[in-house]
Structures are given as C-alpha cells and as structure tokens.
Write an enzyme that holds these catalytic residues in place. Structure first.
Site, short mmCIF file in Angstrom:
data_model
loop_
_atom_site.label_atom_id
_atom_site.label_comp_id
_atom_site.label_asym_id
_atom_site.label_seq_id
_atom_site.Cartn_x
_atom_site.Cartn_y
_atom_site.Cartn_z
CB SER A 143 -0.72 4.14 0.34
OG SER A 143 0.01 5.35 0.22
CE1 TYR A 156 3.75 1.84 2.05
CE2 TYR A 156 3.49 3.85 0.75
CZ TYR A 156 3.06 3.01 1.77
OH TYR A 156 1.94 3.34 2.50
#
Length: 268
Positions: A143, A156
């Site tokens: 990501s 996250y």
C-alpha cells in the site's frame, strides 16, 4: 508480453476468492497458469471454483487462515503435492482498520499485524524452498501506507511498513538465487476491504471512509501485476493519486504529512 510466459506456471494466491486476489487469479489462469486459490472463506472458494470451471479454468481451492503458521505450511504442502512446484506466490490476504490510535484497543493492532504481516511471512517461509528451485516470483500487496504515513490507520500502516521492510530486505537476500520480489502499492481500489475495516473496538467500522481520487478496479490492478511479473518490477505503484502521493512523500515528506492530515482528519 510473451503469450507462453505463464503457461503451466503454478501461482499461489492468498485472499484469492475476492477483490485483487480473485482478479489476479483470473488473469493468470487466462494466461495458462495453474492456480492455487487460498482464502479463509470456504463458501467463496466453492463459488469461485464453479465460476472458473464455467470459464474453462481449473483451480485448486484451499481454505486457509493465514494467521496460523501451521495452516500456511499445510496449504503450501498441499499445493506442492498437487502441482510439484510453486512459481509465483502472491501475498494478497489483508485487513484494514480505521480509528485514532489513542482510542484503538491494542488487540486490534495485533489482529491486523497477524493477517497482513505474519500471514505473508508464514506463506513466504513455507513456499520459499520451492520458489528458490523454480527461480520464482514473490509478490506482496502492500500500500502507499507502507511507504508513507496515513492518519487514522496506524495499525494498518504499521503492518504495511513492516511488510515493506521485510520484503525489500528479502529481495536483497534472494536476488543472487534468481528469486524476484515485487512490492505492489495500490491506491484506492473498489474491493470489499474497506467494508470489513475494523474500528477502534475491533468491530466493523461504521464511520465514513475518506477517499482521495477515483477508485480503480481489481481487474486493472491484476493487469498491472501480471505485466509487472514479466518485467520483474521491484515496486508497482498504481493509480494517478497513488503515484502522486508516493512521489510527494519521497521528495517532500513533511509537506505530504500536512496534505494527508488535512485530507483525512475530517474522517475522524
């Protein structure tokens, strides 16, 4: 692209029954690869096996909870018994969370880390001997949050930063053995990931998600991943906003923090 590049290669994809994982399985199957689809959702695996058969593709579905090391080892062993090799490992299974750090229970961080980081570590560790033999490819779905900060998603982001450190370092260790490692950094993609995002208390988050730019499709991501495998890309940053964010975060990190914080703080 060489139309025979993926012919009879074995691809093991975690989180393969939906989203980016599913789209990549379909794309690779269309290129002639043999697919081992791992997912913890047995019903989804059964559905996808039937759908793939209707399209003329056979897949090998395996129910697997990647947070369990023994389950990952067992799944890899099943794939090797079935196909005899693993040429591509796509560590795609993942989970996200949304909530301020000070309000988020610590077990939420552990749950996110167990899926995102340890799931990828366990599968890679188990599949590595075969990948070295085949001089294969390891892919990790990271990501932009793995290379830059992200407000309200500390758990996250921490898991993705950990993945970045692990797999870029692993690339250095494996390069001389012929194994390639590709890090994929999607932007905002139209999947169910955000619908299952954990809130501060570990339950599904109900507050509205902030998005920047237009959502891309899993199919477009899968196309880029398959091309990236062939070209041996080291890092694949996707979507216009994703590429812009990556560039700004690299060149002007404090400015990036300011822009990102301004954009995301209204969510919380």
């Amino acid at each position: 692209m060489n139309p025979h590049f993926f012919k009879n290669k074995v691809a093991l994809v975690t989180g393969g029954a939906s989203g980016i994982g599913l789209a990549t399985c379909l794309k690779l199957a269309g290129q002639g690869a043999r697919i081992a689809m791992l997912d913890m959702d047995e019903k989804a695996l059964d559905i996808q096996q039937d759908i793939f058969l209707c399209q003329g593709y056979k897949i090998f579905p395996i129910a697997c909870d990647v947070t369990k090391e023994q389950a990952c080892q067992s799944a890899v062993s099943k794939v090797l018994r079935k196909f005899g090799q693993i040429d591509i490992l796509f560590n795609n299974a993942g989970i996200t969370q949304r909530g301020l750090f000070e309000k988020t229970d610590t077990f939420v961080f552990k749950k996110v880390m167990d899926v995102n980081f340890y799931g990828s570590l366990y599968c890679t560790k188990a599949a590595l001997p075969s990948l070295i033999k085949t001089k294969g490819t390891i892919i990790v779905n990271e990501s932009i949050a793995g290379v830059a900060p992200l407000l309200g998603r500390t758990g996250y982001s921490a898991s993705k930063h950990a993945l970045h450190g692990l797999f870029t370092s692993l690339r250095c260790e494996l390069r001389h053995k012929g194994v390639h490692v590709m890090v994929v950094c999607p932007g905002f993609i139209r999947t169910n990931l955000q619908k299952r995002a954990l809130g501060s208390d570990g339950r599904i988050a109900t507050h509205k998600q902030t998005r920047v730019g237009k959502e891309d499709t899993p199919e477009n991501v899968a196309n880029q991943i398959v091309k990236g495998i062939v070209k041996k890309k080291s890092i694949l940053v996707l979507t216009f906003i994703g590429k812009l964010s990556y560039l700004i975060s690299r060149l002007f990190p404090l400015w990036y923090e300011y822009l990102m914080t301004h954009q995301f703080k209204k969510e919380l």
